[in-house]
Design a protein around this motif. Structure first.
Motif, PDB file in Angstrom:
ATOM      1  N   LEU A   1       0.820  -1.203   0.000  1.00  0.00           N
ATOM      2  CA  LEU A   1       0.000   0.000   0.000  1.00  0.00           C
ATOM      3  C   LEU A   1       0.852   1.248   0.000  1.00  0.00           C
ATOM      4  O   LEU A   1       0.513   2.253  -0.595  1.00  0.00           O
ATOM      5  N   ALA A   2       1.944   1.152   0.690  1.00  0.00           N
ATOM      6  CA  ALA A   2       2.814   2.313   0.794  1.00  0.00           C
ATOM      7  C   ALA A   2       3.281   2.744  -0.588  1.00  0.00           C
ATOM      8  O   ALA A   2       3.264   3.928  -0.929  1.00  0.00           O
TER       9      ALA A   2
ATOM     10  N   ALA B   1       0.210   4.009  -2.575  1.00  0.00           N
ATOM     11  CA  ALA B   1      -0.230   5.306  -2.080  1.00  0.00           C
ATOM     12  C   ALA B   1       0.745   6.397  -2.470  1.00  0.00           C
ATOM     13  O   ALA B   1       0.348   7.499  -2.826  1.00  0.00           O
ATOM     14  N   ALA B   2       2.012   6.074  -2.418  1.00  0.00           N
ATOM     15  CA  ALA B   2       3.001   7.076  -2.777  1.00  0.00           C
ATOM     16  C   ALA B   2       2.813   7.488  -4.223  1.00  0.00           C
ATOM     17  O   ALA B   2       2.890   8.666  -4.568  1.00  0.00           O
TER      18      ALA B   2
ATOM     19  N   VAL C   1       0.002   7.322  -5.931  1.00  0.00           N
ATOM     20  CA  VAL C   1      -1.218   8.123  -5.998  1.00  0.00           C
ATOM     21  C   VAL C   1      -0.949   9.549  -5.564  1.00  0.00           C
ATOM     22  O   VAL C   1      -1.355  10.505  -6.211  1.00  0.00           O
ATOM     23  N   VAL C   2      -0.211   9.657  -4.489  1.00  0.00           N
ATOM     24  CA  VAL C   2       0.036  10.989  -3.955  1.00  0.00           C
ATOM     25  C   VAL C   2       0.838  11.834  -4.931  1.00  0.00           C
ATOM     26  O   VAL C   2       0.529  12.997  -5.166  1.00  0.00           O
TER      27      VAL C   2
ATOM     28  N   SER D   1      -0.567  15.723  -4.472  1.00  0.00           N
ATOM     29  CA  SER D   1      -0.894  16.042  -3.089  1.00  0.00           C
ATOM     30  C   SER D   1       0.371  15.959  -2.254  1.00  0.00           C
ATOM     31  O   SER D   1       0.793  14.895  -1.860  1.00  0.00           O
TER      32      SER D   1
ATOM     33  N   GLY E   1       0.965  17.595   0.546  1.00  0.00           N
ATOM     34  CA  GLY E   1       0.826  18.176   1.873  1.00  0.00           C
ATOM     35  C   GLY E   1       0.909  17.214   3.030  1.00  0.00           C
ATOM     36  O   GLY E   1       0.903  17.635   4.172  1.00  0.00           O
ATOM     37  N   GLY E   2       0.961  15.921   2.779  1.00  0.00           N
ATOM     38  CA  GLY E   2       0.839  14.949   3.860  1.00  0.00           C
ATOM     39  C   GLY E   2       1.797  15.144   4.997  1.00  0.00           C
ATOM     40  O   GLY E   2       1.404  15.484   6.116  1.00  0.00           O
ATOM     41  N   VAL E   3       3.058  14.962   4.733  1.00  0.00           N
ATOM     42  CA  VAL E   3       4.038  15.037   5.802  1.00  0.00           C
ATOM     43  C   VAL E   3       4.129  16.459   6.341  1.00  0.00           C
ATOM     44  O   VAL E   3       4.243  16.681   7.527  1.00  0.00           O
TER      45      VAL E   3
END
Lengths: 169, 352
Positions: free
Chosen positions: B46-47, B50-51, B53-54, B59, B61-63
């Motif tokens: 998933l990591a 997800a990375a 996708v991000v 996007s 802004g996560g961290v």
């Protein structure tokens, strides 16, 4: 304590969308946040136990949010609006003309049962087809149509009553 | 699609801005983060996904969001902003532990502000006070309180402060114990956590103000019922909710509404005519309490427990015991002799 970076990225990617859906369901900021958080934690445990990684992460979490909403609300409340008659079509020139006030519509949506509300949010806010909603809720497509129809029917007198009340005031 | 359905679609969309934001969720998850081991194995695929996708979605802004939240937790929250609290996944420190210090409200002068909170969320963490690990107890349940939040505010805001020199006398036993957190939000966006346990030996605290007594029994009842319990009237022979702010300055802080005198398990309550007792107590030369009185060889006689009630908040309990040393004592102050007080008490009892 800091979150794992991956979780942070996932929330950054899907968090706003999930929270908006949750807010549509609950009409309450705190409850919406609780709902998404609970769903996230449930998904953690479930995926860890089963070792599955969803292909569509947002859809997977949305499903968890919806199920969590229906599950917990059903436990908390037995309030459900029951309509005896279900009009197939609204009376011409009545509701469509009077229901322009979105505040009343929003309030009326908040009065529906959890499953009716979930169906209407998924159909009109998320834009899902009835067969997709059925798959998400784990029910038949006919049940989705029935819930939507009953939900809409239940909203009409609520909106109408609010309009009448407002007119008096 | 009918006009009605179209109106509903627009009505839904018009409320988008009211929904909480991902940064609010991150803040809550920061507090309720599952153990890292949950994320270790299954999460790797998933990591990567997800990375991707991000990055594709742009996007970024996560961290940064997380960093921003960590920074903003210590700064005043903008007034008027609604805040939702979430129970931490575990009780991460030793009692008394709270997940965050008060934000946007005064937590130094009282356990909670003298203001009815907008919401109250109770989190329960069962464990054992005999266990080797006294931290990390896991969340077993949470409950939003739906009733008597005003009563919660009036009671907790009057809880006495625990003084550094204060000794605690309690009847705690080893075995199961539940630690509680109650998260309060206030109009204007302030937040405050209070912790308490169901042990009689633990104080309550908000991270800045620690009370002299615990409020765990009320927490337990609130957790069970969903509403803060109503204040119990003064009674003799049972647990007494006493320990009131102001006892560090006077044996009987001003504002009493009644006096209950306990002797030999019997109670007499006075709603008037008892002010002479208050006056006599407050005229005593008082010193900081160093402990309960000790008597030898005979038990003190007579011995009274005086319970002073107030319009709101905890009672004040003062003992008066001839032959005990010291003969008069409250939570924070004590006095060596009851010679001036005892006749007034006995006169009051005779006159009833």
């Amino acid at each position: 304590m800091h979150l794992d970076d991956v979780l942070t990225e996932l929330v950054a990617d899907s968090g706003d969308r999930l929270l908006r859906v949750a807010y549509q369901l609950t009409h309450d900021r705190g409850a919406a946040q609780d709902l998404v958080q609970d769903a996230l934690l449930r998904v953690y445990r479930s995926v860890r136990r089963r070792g599955l990684a969803p292909e569509d992460w947002y859809a997977y979490l949305r499903r968890a949010v919806i199920n969590e909403y229906v599950r917990t609300r059903r436990l908390r409340s037995s309030t459900e609006i029951v309509t005896d008659t279900v009009p197939e079509r609204a009376a011409a020139g009545s509701l469509e003309d009077r229901a322009a006030d979105q505040v009343q519509l929003w309030a009326a949506l908040g009065e529906l049962s959890e499953r009716q509300r979930a169906v209407l949010v998924l159909r009109y806010y998320e834009g899902l087809a009835d067969h997709e909603i059925a798959a998400l809720l784990g029910c038949r497509e006919a049940t989705v149509r029935s819930l939507a129809r009953r939900g809409l029917a239940a909203m009409r007198p609520l909106v109408a009553a609010a309009s009448i009340e407002e007119g008096r005031a | 699609m009918s006009a009605f359905e179209d109106e509903m679609r627009q009505a839904m969309a018009s409320h988008d801005d009211e929904a909480p934001r991902a940064e609010d969720l991150l803040r809550s998850l920061e507090q309720a983060s599952p153990p890292r081991r949950w994320l270790a194995g299954w999460y790797a695929p998933l990591a990567v996904a997800a990375a991707v996708v991000v990055v594709v979605a742009g996007s970024l802004g996560g961290v940064r969001l997380l960093g921003h939240q960590a920074g903003s937790a210590a700064s005043p929250r903008p007034a008027g902003r609604a805040v939702a609290l979430a129970c931490p996944a575990k009780y991460a420190g030793e009692v008394p532990w709270v997940p965050a210090k008060p934000v946007g409200v005064d937590g130094r002068s009282r356990l909670v502000p003298q203001q009815t909170p907008s919401s109250a969320l109770i989190c329960a963490y069962p464990g054992s006070n005999l266990a080797n690990r006294q931290t990390g107890w896991l969340l077993s349940g949470q409950r939003s309180l739906t009733g008597n939040l005003a009563g919660l505010a009036t009671q907790l805001s009057w809880e006495a402060r625990r003084l550094p020199s204060q000794q605690t006398f309690c009847a705690g036993v080893g075995g199961p114990q539940t630690n509680y957190l109650i998260g309060l939000t206030y109009p204007g966006g302030g937040t405050l956590w209070v912790t308490a346990t169901d042990s009689a030996c633990d104080s309550a605290s908000n991270g800045e103000f620690t009370s002299a007594s615990g409020v765990g029994s009320d927490m337990s009842r609130a957790f069970a019922s969903g509403r803060w319990p109503a204040r119990q009237p003064a009674s003799c022979g049972g647990a007494v909710d006493s320990g009131r702010l102001g006892e560090e300055k006077a044996l009987v802080p001003p504002g009493t509404t009644s006096l209950t005198i306990c002797a030999s398990g019997k109670a007499r309550t006075f709603t008037s005519g008892y002010q002479a007792v208050v006056g006599a107590l407050d005229r005593l030369p008082a010193q900081p309490t160093k402990g309960y009185c000790s008597s030898s060889p005979a038990p003190p006689d007579p011995m009274y427990q005086l319970l002073f009630s107030y319009p709101e908040g905890p009672l004040v309990s003062v003992y008066v015991a001839v032959g005990c040393h010291p003969e008069v004592g409250g939570l924070d102050l004590q006095s060596a002799s009851a010679s001036t007080v005892m006749p007034i008490i006995q006169q009051l009892l005779k006159g009833k």
